[in-house]
Scaffold this active site. Structure first.
Site, short mmCIF file in Angstrom:
data_model
loop_
_atom_site.label_atom_id
_atom_site.label_comp_id
_atom_site.label_asym_id
_atom_site.label_seq_id
_atom_site.Cartn_x
_atom_site.Cartn_y
_atom_site.Cartn_z
N LYS A 13 -76.91 -58.13 58.23
CA LYS A 13 -76.83 -56.84 57.61
C LYS A 13 -78.02 -55.90 58.16
O LYS A 13 -77.51 -54.85 58.73
CB LYS A 13 -76.70 -56.61 56.14
CG LYS A 13 -75.54 -57.39 55.54
CD LYS A 13 -75.69 -57.07 54.14
CE LYS A 13 -76.73 -57.54 53.16
NZ LYS A 13 -76.77 -58.82 53.12
N ARG A 88 -74.53 -54.03 45.08
CA ARG A 88 -74.85 -55.37 45.16
C ARG A 88 -73.92 -56.04 43.74
O ARG A 88 -74.02 -57.30 43.66
CB ARG A 88 -76.07 -55.80 45.14
CG ARG A 88 -76.50 -56.59 46.29
CD ARG A 88 -77.97 -57.13 46.22
NE ARG A 88 -78.37 -57.81 47.25
CZ ARG A 88 -79.04 -57.69 48.31
NH1 ARG A 88 -79.13 -56.41 48.64
NH2 ARG A 88 -79.46 -58.65 49.23
N ARG A 127 -86.01 -67.36 59.93
CA ARG A 127 -85.88 -66.15 60.40
C ARG A 127 -87.62 -65.27 60.13
O ARG A 127 -88.01 -65.59 59.22
CB ARG A 127 -85.34 -64.96 59.25
CG ARG A 127 -85.23 -63.42 59.18
CD ARG A 127 -83.96 -63.00 58.57
NE ARG A 127 -84.06 -63.02 57.23
CZ ARG A 127 -83.02 -62.48 56.34
NH1 ARG A 127 -82.07 -61.62 56.96
NH2 ARG A 127 -83.20 -62.20 55.23
N ARG A 161 -90.27 -63.66 55.26
CA ARG A 161 -90.02 -62.84 53.88
C ARG A 161 -90.39 -63.88 52.91
O ARG A 161 -90.23 -65.13 52.87
CB ARG A 161 -88.66 -62.29 53.59
CG ARG A 161 -88.61 -60.74 54.27
CD ARG A 161 -87.35 -60.35 54.19
NE ARG A 161 -86.38 -60.71 53.12
CZ ARG A 161 -85.31 -59.99 52.91
NH1 ARG A 161 -84.74 -59.49 53.83
NH2 ARG A 161 -84.62 -60.40 51.86
N ARG A 172 -80.17 -66.83 46.02
CA ARG A 172 -79.66 -65.65 46.44
C ARG A 172 -78.11 -65.60 46.99
O ARG A 172 -77.48 -64.74 46.80
CB ARG A 172 -80.60 -65.20 47.80
CG ARG A 172 -81.89 -64.45 47.50
CD ARG A 172 -82.75 -64.47 48.63
NE ARG A 172 -82.51 -63.70 49.55
CZ ARG A 172 -82.79 -63.40 50.78
NH1 ARG A 172 -83.52 -64.33 51.23
NH2 ARG A 172 -82.34 -62.47 51.62
#
Ligand code: AMP
Length: 220
Positions: A13, A88, A127, A161, A172
């Site tokens: 995203k 969300r 990531r 992160r 999540r």
């Protein structure tokens, strides 16, 4: 032009939002980035948000909705915006509708990025993000930087992160399925949803998204 981007964590995203916002000349508004900026500045809001984010849970609506509204009221967002990570859940979506309606405005499209679950976990675990610009995203195997830990684009430091650990990613994902996915049906009822596959090269996904938005006549 007012667009909402939805998709599971790891769908890309943030990366897509940066390119699409540039193509469409609208600001990219990411509630996750706004929270992370507050965490770096050690504000009260940042301290509160961090405890929820580290656990992979949603930051409470009272805080999130106000922060998103403040950002949408900035002058650069007057003629449109691309929302990444907001809303969300359905109550945030309702709050957004109310805010827009009060100003006589409405959303033009909700772009839904689809990606299989096993791919999501692989993408997130590897990531690495640039501290100087969260749109500069790398991956230890899929898109390795030329020099370990250094951003190819601007030389910034790359980091993982705190909420990208495998355990937090599972939470999540669950939060995404239970709380965020229902907004897709909410927006389908308004005829706003455009779904595309988020697999493949970044530039191919951006092209697919632009084409789909135009084809569906959501974007002129
Ligand atoms: P993101 O960068 O969009 O993946 O967001 C990272 C984290 O920030 C999420 O896992 C949530 O803890 C928090 N967050 C971001 N946007 C929202 C939102 N709209 N509502 C509640 N929490 C959010």
């Amino acid at each position: 032009m007012r667009i909402v981007l939805v998709g599971p964590p790891g769908a890309g995203k943030g990366t897509q939002a940066a390119f699409l916002a540039q193509n469409l000349s609208i600001p990219h508004i990411s509630t996750g980035d706004l929270f992370r900026a507050n965490i770096s500045k050690q504000t009260e809001l940042g301290k509160l948000a961090k405890s929820y984010m580290d656990a992979g849970n949603l930051v409470p609506d009272e805080v999130t909705i106000g922060m998103a509204k403040d950002r949408m009221e900035q002058p650069d967002a007057e003629n449109g915006f691309l929302l990444d990570g907001f809303p969300r859940n359905v109550s945030q979506a309702e709050a957004l509708d109310e805010t827009l309606q009060a100003e006589g405005m409405q959303l033009d499209a909700v772009l839904d990025l689809e990606v299989p679950e096993e791919e999501v976990v692989k993408r997130i675990a590897g990531r690495r993000i640039c501290r100087q610009d969260s749109a500069h995203v790398f991956h230890v195997s899929y898109k390795a930087p030329k020099q370990d830990g250094v951003c190819d684009v601007c030389g910034g430091e790359l980091y993982q992160r705190d909420d990208d650990s495998e355990e937090t990613v599972r939470t999540r994902l669950e939060v995404y399925h239970t709380q965020t996915e229902p907004i897709i049906d909410y927006y389908k009822a308004q005829g706003l949803v455009v779904t595309i596959s988020a697999l493949g090269k970044v530039e191919d996904v951006t092209a697919r998204a632009m084409e789909a938005l135009k084809r569906e006549d959501h974007v002129a």
